[in-house]
Motif scaffolding. Sequence first.
Motif, PDB file in Angstrom:
ATOM      1  N   CYS A 233       0.876  -1.283  -0.111  1.00  0.00           N
ATOM      2  CA  CYS A 233      -0.070  -0.283  -0.078  1.00  0.00           C
ATOM      3  C   CYS A 233       0.876   1.227  -0.177  1.00  0.00           C
ATOM      4  CB  CYS A 233      -0.813   0.046   1.372  1.00  0.00           C
ATOM      5  SG  CYS A 233      -1.967   1.436   1.188  1.00  0.00           S
ATOM      6  N   VAL A 234       1.816   1.257   0.875  1.00  0.00           N
ATOM      7  CA  VAL A 234       2.687   2.390   0.796  1.00  0.00           C
ATOM      8  C   VAL A 234       3.886   2.424   0.122  1.00  0.00           C
ATOM      9  CG1 VAL A 234       2.174   2.928   3.431  1.00  0.00           C
ATOM     10  CG2 VAL A 234       4.153   1.669   2.975  1.00  0.00           C
ATOM     11  N   GLY A 235       3.942   1.134  -0.574  1.00  0.00           N
ATOM     12  CA  GLY A 235       5.288   1.051  -1.467  1.00  0.00           C
ATOM     13  C   GLY A 235       5.084   1.664  -2.776  1.00  0.00           C
ATOM     14  N   PRO A 236       6.088   1.766  -3.612  1.00  0.00           N
ATOM     15  CA  PRO A 236       6.031   2.086  -4.889  1.00  0.00           C
ATOM     16  C   PRO A 236       4.814   1.360  -5.910  1.00  0.00           C
ATOM     17  CG  PRO A 236       8.167   0.707  -4.751  1.00  0.00           C
ATOM     18  CD  PRO A 236       7.273   0.945  -3.492  1.00  0.00           C
ATOM     19  N   GLU A 237       4.707   2.030  -7.000  1.00  0.00           N
ATOM     20  CA  GLU A 237       3.720   1.621  -7.835  1.00  0.00           C
ATOM     21  C   GLU A 237       4.024   0.288  -8.305  1.00  0.00           C
ATOM     22  OE1 GLU A 237       0.195   2.298  -9.508  1.00  0.00           O
ATOM     23  OE2 GLU A 237       1.408   3.890  -8.565  1.00  0.00           O
ATOM     24  N   ASN A 238       5.169  -0.234  -8.689  1.00  0.00           N
ATOM     25  CA  ASN A 238       5.318  -1.623  -8.965  1.00  0.00           C
ATOM     26  C   ASN A 238       5.166  -2.696  -8.142  1.00  0.00           C
ATOM     27  OD1 ASN A 238       7.532  -1.295  -7.448  1.00  0.00           O
ATOM     28  ND2 ASN A 238       9.029  -1.483  -8.982  1.00  0.00           N
ATOM     29  N   LEU A 239       4.856  -2.352  -7.111  1.00  0.00           N
ATOM     30  CA  LEU A 239       4.495  -3.272  -5.944  1.00  0.00           C
ATOM     31  C   LEU A 239       3.009  -3.727  -5.861  1.00  0.00           C
ATOM     32  CD1 LEU A 239       6.264  -2.605  -2.499  1.00  0.00           C
ATOM     33  CD2 LEU A 239       6.704  -4.339  -4.041  1.00  0.00           C
TER      34      LEU A 239
ATOM     35  N   TYR B  40      -1.107  -7.211  -5.291  1.00  0.00           N
ATOM     36  CA  TYR B  40      -2.319  -7.259  -4.576  1.00  0.00           C
ATOM     37  C   TYR B  40      -3.232  -8.356  -4.980  1.00  0.00           C
ATOM     38  CZ  TYR B  40      -2.408  -2.718  -2.161  1.00  0.00           C
ATOM     39  OH  TYR B  40      -2.358  -1.802  -1.352  1.00  0.00           O
ATOM     40  N   PRO B  41      -3.119  -8.760  -6.361  1.00  0.00           N
ATOM     41  CA  PRO B  41      -4.123  -9.883  -6.586  1.00  0.00           C
ATOM     42  C   PRO B  41      -3.694 -11.158  -5.828  1.00  0.00           C
ATOM     43  CG  PRO B  41      -3.862  -8.708  -8.654  1.00  0.00           C
ATOM     44  CD  PRO B  41      -2.895  -7.955  -7.668  1.00  0.00           C
ATOM     45  N   ALA B  42      -2.337 -11.310  -6.065  1.00  0.00           N
ATOM     46  CA  ALA B  42      -1.598 -12.693  -5.263  1.00  0.00           C
ATOM     47  C   ALA B  42      -2.129 -12.683  -3.900  1.00  0.00           C
ATOM     48  CB  ALA B  42      -0.286 -12.517  -5.577  1.00  0.00           C
TER      49      ALA B  42
ATOM     50  N   HIS C 126     -11.932  -3.171   0.057  1.00  0.00           N
ATOM     51  CA  HIS C 126     -12.375  -1.436   0.167  1.00  0.00           C
ATOM     52  C   HIS C 126     -11.274  -0.382  -0.350  1.00  0.00           C
ATOM     53  CE1 HIS C 126     -16.490  -0.991   1.538  1.00  0.00           C
ATOM     54  NE2 HIS C 126     -16.187  -2.215   2.054  1.00  0.00           N
ATOM     55  N   LYS C 127      -9.958  -0.966   0.246  1.00  0.00           N
ATOM     56  CA  LYS C 127      -8.916  -0.106  -0.093  1.00  0.00           C
ATOM     57  C   LYS C 127      -8.569  -0.015  -1.707  1.00  0.00           C
ATOM     58  CE  LYS C 127      -6.857  -0.733   4.232  1.00  0.00           C
ATOM     59  NZ  LYS C 127      -6.000  -1.738   4.960  1.00  0.00           N
ATOM     60  N   THR C 128      -8.574  -1.312  -2.127  1.00  0.00           N
ATOM     61  CA  THR C 128      -7.660  -1.407  -3.348  1.00  0.00           C
ATOM     62  C   THR C 128      -8.746  -1.840  -4.473  1.00  0.00           C
ATOM     63  OG1 THR C 128      -7.641  -3.905  -2.852  1.00  0.00           O
ATOM     64  CG2 THR C 128      -5.856  -2.356  -2.244  1.00  0.00           C
ATOM     65  N   ALA C 129     -10.089  -1.602  -4.645  1.00  0.00           N
ATOM     66  CA  ALA C 129     -10.982  -1.804  -5.568  1.00  0.00           C
ATOM     67  C   ALA C 129     -10.724  -1.057  -6.841  1.00  0.00           C
ATOM     68  CB  ALA C 129     -12.436  -1.412  -5.085  1.00  0.00           C
ATOM     69  N   CYS C 130     -10.071   0.128  -6.886  1.00  0.00           N
ATOM     70  CA  CYS C 130      -9.721   0.874  -7.966  1.00  0.00           C
ATOM     71  C   CYS C 130      -8.527   0.600  -8.583  1.00  0.00           C
ATOM     72  CB  CYS C 130      -9.944   2.516  -7.801  1.00  0.00           C
ATOM     73  SG  CYS C 130     -11.590   2.897  -6.836  1.00  0.00           S
ATOM     74  N   HIS C 131      -7.710  -0.104  -8.064  1.00  0.00           N
ATOM     75  CA  HIS C 131      -6.422  -0.222  -8.372  1.00  0.00           C
ATOM     76  C   HIS C 131      -6.320  -1.046  -9.892  1.00  0.00           C
ATOM     77  CE1 HIS C 131      -4.027   0.351  -4.255  1.00  0.00           C
ATOM     78  NE2 HIS C 131      -4.594   1.325  -4.945  1.00  0.00           N
ATOM     79  N   LYS C 132      -5.661  -0.790 -10.777  1.00  0.00           N
ATOM     80  CA  LYS C 132      -5.433  -1.413 -12.110  1.00  0.00           C
ATOM     81  C   LYS C 132      -5.375  -2.758 -11.800  1.00  0.00           C
ATOM     82  CE  LYS C 132      -2.021  -0.161 -14.789  1.00  0.00           C
ATOM     83  NZ  LYS C 132      -1.232   0.890 -14.498  1.00  0.00           N
ATOM     84  N   ALA C 133      -4.452  -3.335 -11.140  1.00  0.00           N
ATOM     85  CA  ALA C 133      -4.038  -4.568 -11.068  1.00  0.00           C
ATOM     86  C   ALA C 133      -5.299  -5.389 -10.409  1.00  0.00           C
ATOM     87  CB  ALA C 133      -2.845  -4.926 -10.086  1.00  0.00           C
ATOM     88  N   VAL C 134      -6.072  -4.725  -9.539  1.00  0.00           N
ATOM     89  CA  VAL C 134      -7.030  -5.526  -8.861  1.00  0.00           C
ATOM     90  C   VAL C 134      -8.264  -5.677  -9.901  1.00  0.00           C
ATOM     91  CG1 VAL C 134      -9.087  -5.276  -7.178  1.00  0.00           C
ATOM     92  CG2 VAL C 134      -6.628  -4.730  -6.702  1.00  0.00           C
ATOM     93  N   ILE C 135      -8.410  -4.665 -10.674  1.00  0.00           N
ATOM     94  CA  ILE C 135      -9.402  -4.266 -11.792  1.00  0.00           C
ATOM     95  C   ILE C 135      -9.045  -5.675 -12.917  1.00  0.00           C
ATOM     96  CG2 ILE C 135     -10.601  -3.468 -13.601  1.00  0.00           C
ATOM     97  CD1 ILE C 135     -10.143  -0.859 -11.589  1.00  0.00           C
ATOM     98  N   ASN C 136      -7.867  -5.369 -13.479  1.00  0.00           N
ATOM     99  CA  ASN C 136      -7.372  -6.528 -14.377  1.00  0.00           C
ATOM    100  C   ASN C 136      -7.560  -7.814 -14.108  1.00  0.00           C
ATOM    101  OD1 ASN C 136      -7.066  -4.308 -15.990  1.00  0.00           O
ATOM    102  ND2 ASN C 136      -4.650  -4.141 -15.514  1.00  0.00           N
ATOM    103  N   GLU C 137      -7.086  -8.242 -12.882  1.00  0.00           N
ATOM    104  CA  GLU C 137      -6.760  -9.616 -12.566  1.00  0.00           C
ATOM    105  C   GLU C 137      -8.423 -10.020 -11.859  1.00  0.00           C
ATOM    106  OE1 GLU C 137      -4.551 -11.658 -12.290  1.00  0.00           O
ATOM    107  OE2 GLU C 137      -3.221 -10.188 -13.232  1.00  0.00           O
ATOM    108  N   LYS C 138      -9.408  -9.480 -12.235  1.00  0.00           N
ATOM    109  CA  LYS C 138     -10.749  -9.768 -11.898  1.00  0.00           C
ATOM    110  C   LYS C 138     -10.871 -10.477 -10.415  1.00  0.00           C
ATOM    111  CE  LYS C 138     -11.664 -11.051 -16.692  1.00  0.00           C
ATOM    112  NZ  LYS C 138     -12.002 -12.054 -17.556  1.00  0.00           N
TER     113      LYS C 138
ATOM    114  N   ALA D 201     -18.584  -1.537  -2.481  1.00  0.00           N
ATOM    115  CA  ALA D 201     -17.399  -0.970  -3.078  1.00  0.00           C
ATOM    116  C   ALA D 201     -17.145  -1.259  -4.673  1.00  0.00           C
ATOM    117  CB  ALA D 201     -15.916  -0.949  -2.291  1.00  0.00           C
ATOM    118  N   GLY D 202     -17.339  -2.526  -4.975  1.00  0.00           N
ATOM    119  CA  GLY D 202     -16.945  -3.006  -6.153  1.00  0.00           C
ATOM    120  C   GLY D 202     -18.108  -2.514  -7.349  1.00  0.00           C
TER     121      GLY D 202
END
Length: 1701
Positions: free
Chosen positions: A1337-1343, A1347-1349, A1406-1418, A1456-1457
Amino acid sequence: MSTSSPEAVKKLLENMQTDLRSLSMECKKKFPPVKEAAESGIVKIKTIAARNSDILATLKENSSEVVQPFLMGCGTKEPKITQLCLAAIQRLMSHEVVSEAAAGNIINMLWQLMENGLEELKLLQTVLVLLTTNTVVHDQVLSKAIVLCFRLHFTKDNITNNTAAATVRQVVTVVFERMVAEDERFKDIVEQPPPVQGNTNRRSVSTLRPSAKDAYMLFQDLCQLVNADAPYWLVGMTEMTRTFGLELLESVLNDFPGVFLQHQEFSFLLKERVCPLVIKLFSPNIKFRQGNSSAASPAPVEKPYFPICMRLLRVVSVLIKHFYSLLVTECEIFLSLLVKFLDGEKPQWLRAVAVESVHRLCVQPHLLRSFCLSYDMKQHSTKVFRDIVNALGSFIQSLFIVLNTGNPAATNTSTGGSGAQGAAQGGPGAGGQGGSLTTQAAFEYRGTWIPLMTVSVQGSAKATYLEMLDKVEPPSIPEGYAMSVAFSALLDLVRGITSMIERELAEEEAAVRREANPDQNTQPEPGAHLVWEEMVSACWCGLLAALSLLLDASTDETATESILKAELTVAVLCGRLGLVTPRDAFITAICKASLPPHYALTVLSSNTANLNNKAYSIQGQSVQIISSSSESHQQVVAVGQPLSVQPQGTVVLTAKNIQCMRTLLNLAHCHGAVLGTSWQLVLATLQHLVWILGLKPGFGGALKPGRAVEGPSTVLTTAVMTDLPVISNILSRLFESSQYLADVSLHHLISALCSLSLEAVEMAYGTNKEPSLFAVAKLLETGLVNMDRIEILWRPLTGHLLDVCQHPNARMREWGAEAVTSLIKAGLAYKHNPPLAQNQRLQLLLLNPLKELSNVLHADIRQKQLESVLQILQSQGDSLGPGWPLVLGVIGAIRNDQGESLIRTAFQCLQLVVTDFLPTMPCACLQIVVDVAGSFGLQNQELNISLTSIGLLWNISDYFFQRGEAITQELEREEAALQKQAQEKGEPLNRPFHPAPPFDCLWLCLYAKLGQLCVDPRPAVRKSAGQTMFSTIAAHGTLLQQSTWHIVVWKVLFHLLDCVRKSSTTADKEKIESGGGNILIHHSRDTAEKQWAETWVLTLAGVARIFNTRRYLLQQLGDFFKAWEVLLDHIQSAALSKNSEVSLAALKSFQEILQIATPVKDSAMPTNALAAMGVPPILIDPLSALGPGRPLLRSDSMLERLTSYNGAELQVPSPGEELALEDAALWWSAWNTWYRTGTDSTRPPNGGTGTDRPSFVPSQPFLTALVQIVPALYQHIKTVFSMEDLRRLGVILHGAVSIPISSDASPFILPSYTEAVLTSLQEAVLTALDVLQKAICVGPENLQVMYPAIFEQLLLFVEFSCKPPQYGKMETKHVANAKYNQAEWVALNYVPFAERSLEVVVDLYHKTACHKAVINEKVLQNIIKTLRMPLGLKYGCPSESTWKLAVSSLLKVLSAGLPVARQHASSGMFDTMWPELANAFEDFLFTKSTPPDNVSIQEFQKNEAIDVEVVQLISTEILPFAIFIPKDFVGQIMAMLNKGSIHSQSSSFTEAEVDVRMREEFSKVCFETLLQFSFSNKVSTPQEGYISRMALSVLLKRSQDVLRRYVDDERLSGRCPLPRQQVTEIIFVLKAISTLMDSLKKTQPENVDGTTWAQVIALYPTLVECITCSSSEVSSALKEAMGPFKDFMQPPVSRVQNGES
């Protein structure tokens, strides 16, 4: 009134005139011439008186005339007249008015009277007055007067004779007194008398003055008369007796010795006349032999005549006494004669007077000394002095030998003095025959009994028979008189000689002292010593013989005392003069007298050594000693054991023995200085006596009356019992007095004691008899009193005592030790000068024997040694100084074979040292203290001591810490000194851990000791040592220098870890039954392996803690990375060990070393890492920090990741970065260790059926700990943590959670099934994931791609709620069904875990619903898909909470979703999600599982409320946004609502429950929702409106049908009630209608189309028909349904008005 005073003169004149008148009167008739003379005399006197002033002088001048009348009167021979005249003449004489001429006339007149035999007494009186009142009478006149007296002595009248004798004596005296007075007058006028030629005419006395001449003539004639020759001067003598002559000679010689010594003429008389005379007169005595009057003798021998003999001896005594110096040769003859008179063949009376004479000599020591000088020391002279003494001795002996016929009582007398007491006690030998007891003092020897009389006062020779001047016949001598005199003489001789020599010795010593200050210069007379030595040499043999005999024969205590005193005095004198032989002889005599007769004591008599014990026999109580001496008459006071090797009978001691013993004690006590080698004799004797009396040594070596020893017990009479304390006391004082002895004497005493002790030691070998401890006890006493000069005797003393300590006889040994230790203690306590603190040599000397005792193998000795160490510490601990190494050496000299009590005592000493004395000892000894404490830890006799000693090591370390600076300084000073010494010798400095500084070496020694203890075979010791060691390093490690830490890490810590790991892996798995004794062992410690496991745990934890707390210090060592790797290797091997305790602890340690948070670095200031720790950056040398050529990094090319991650090219890092890189390398290494450990421990077992028990299943706490490490570790590696690592982590976490629990552990770990609690492992897993997701969450973008994992991992866990995981092929029972001992493995209750995971998913989503990876990884689709399972199962879920949570989670996720899904509708990302969602709703709202039978109504209502919530979600979140949602999905939803709005109940409900169980509320909501969307305010799309209309018409049509069917059935059923089911249904429909009416009322009229209204109104008739129903419930529902219709009942309004077509 003097004769010359006027009154006296006047009186004289008157008297004279009266006398003359009387004379004139008497003679008037018969003798006219006389009358005339008298009258003319009167005239003459008157004339003188008238004319002269000096009347007396004139009278004297005219005395011849004055006297004439009286002389004439005497001539008349008339008694009356004669008497008158003599009286008058005497009066004149008394006034000294008689001239020489007158005196001559008077004498002549007296001579005539004498010849006529008239007035003899008056004559004598007149002569006496004449000669005594004045000195006018001289020469012939004088001689005439003297002859006159002599002649009167030989008259027939006794009275006259005696008076005359007295007068003669007085007159002789007067003559000599006149001469003395004359000498006095002329003494100032020095005149040179002409030398006297050798043989001048004996009358040549021209040189003498008048008085002297008279005296000379008188004395010469006396000699003539005694010799029966004619006198020269005393003309007119008619007869004379020798006895009288001898008496007169004796009185002159005795009274006027000065005359003879001063005047050569008189001396000459002595030599020429007196001595030959005496010798001549002695001759009959010399020749006479008693019983020699045989007929064969050629001529009859003249018998000795007592009066003459006795007087001769008196004269000889005087001659010897006064004129010895003049008459040396003559005296030699006299003395020889005297000695001969003592001969046994002489008459008794002669021997008696001779012995009296000898006694007179014996009281004059100076005279005796002169004899010695003049005779004994001259070459060819008689040894007179020796002869005198020997004669006395043989005289005494002869008295015993003479057969004594007198005194028959002698044979059965018992002891004098103390006899009565002896008999009264009835003790053995108290007068066996019961004879009459005399109390008279006496000597008795071989049957001869000689009483002892008091003859004279000590020191004076008062003779009895020499004074018998009136006896003519020899007197009879009482028995014992001669013995008594001889005895006195002997004692006086000894007393005189010794006191004289002692006095002169003292004067000589004083003179020597004075020479030191040479003011007075008095030289002792030369050769004095020679004289003394000669005197002693001459007399000692005789004295010893006589005294010994008398001592043996004495039966009187006082006499014995005197004899002993004499022997003692001589012995002492010999000692002082250095005469060894006589000294030893006398001492031996006393010693022998002290011991029982024939007592075999080798020292005293080598010749009696072979005497066996036939000398006495014991018959009952009475002991008779068969002996030739007089002992049988002695009182026995003690019976005891002889001190000898072979057991013997008993010996007896008499009162005399005890008396002698006291003398011996007195000798040793007062005169120890002169004893020298004879100490041996004295001490040997005392030892035997002490033994016989049964005295045993007590405290400090003093002897006390002890218990009786084995064998016939010692018998002591009360008499001796009272004496014992006194004797014991004297014995002690005797050795106390050794402090006054000179060093040499003291050495004699010590060596005597040592050799005595050696004998006792020899004797005690091979026998269990009690040994004699006398010598040892006395060595102790002597040592104690000579502390001030202990150095000179310490070595021989302690050397001998140490030998005694080795002795096999326990009592002997014990005393040896007692003595040594007491001496050492006393030596240390003594205030020496200089004090011990300044005299190290002495202190070490004193302590050395203590150390030597350590070599003794006997435990009792070691015990004593240690007890005394304890006492020394308590009393002198502060001042031991350089003695500490010795003392510590003694304490530390313990061995395992010595037994507990020794070790315990030694340990007490050590405790005392550590608690009280560390500050006082030299720092160099601290290392010894550490070693000693360590050795107590390692001993295996007493566990408690081992443990306590470890505590001591901790105290010691604490002390090092507190006093660090002081210790360092002292040690460094010492080190410098040692270094210097080593350099001088050219050797390297040898000490452990050498290169390290000395203070650090102290620590290293401490650690090394603790390290040894950490691998002790006993678990308790290991545990305690481990804890102490790590605490010490932790608490005090800061004191160590950096280089030392290197040694600590590699040589101490890792070495220890290796040892422990090795011991643990090879430890025995056999069960230990009990821990020694009856101690039970807990099952977790009942094998060696388990016990070693504990040690491994402790050690690993300790090392880890040090790495943790000292990390920054350790990192500065060159090879920290290598150390870190080694530590991790240890942790890994421990973690993978098959012992759950070890493995778990390993992880704890892992956790510990990972909790070292690296300070957050500011990228601009890389060095801050150090600054944050307070380490100044300067400390790190940029080049050396990493150490030479060490590969910095290892696994996974971490550096690449690091640099790429930081977006930087690889450059040479700056020092701060370098540290950061090294840190990173460390952490990466740790991560790999964790990964390997995790993978190995969570890998499921492969193969095997479920029945095979896996070899090892990790425990829950282990797994928990393993997972708990992740968060800490991750903090340090997050910068290089990749997806792959995450995947690996996931595998491990999944594996860990899947592992079952063994059934024995389950009750402790598992919650009861009803509690929804997570196990700590599950918590840890979730925490780990939580940390990861927070970091992402606080780390850089590439981390964020991670999330999906994470969602995937969590959702896997969520599934556990319905489908628990498998662990390999193991069979597990579900925890709810597992009985304690049925299943080996119990699966956990995963529901709470799954539920918690679900909550996490919801939060995270709730925190990560909008993250790209979360969306992409369904992710949303996956969540819904996962939730379908619990939702579909609903009541079929293992836990009811699961589906409830699933619903609420679904609701939250959707809230949230859905907005996100709608937002991304166009992208097609969520297309596949909608069908999933519809299915999920369908599965849940119309579940196939039936609620359990026992669900309560309240529960059911709650569950219904949940269903309602779902519908509400649909109504708020989905339907309003139908435009963005696929049509099919909306259709499915509408169909569902339709289905729900009228719900058929299940057929199993009871009547009462129907209204509840029909889910009326749910149907109502569905219906309302349908309605709501049917009459929405504005129809947004035609499609939506269509849905609404279609839904309504379906609903109304269905209601109509239900109502109709009900009415028909009601009719048909008649009185029979309809089924409950149908009634419920109609009620439901009626409620739905009322709901619909409510909705219509609320809706805007324009939103409802006409057909709907038509359908609603069409219901009314049907409702009316229902009124006939019998059910009250239906009726009430009907009321509710029909009520609302009133609102529609109103008059019809025209269409036009209505405004609508």
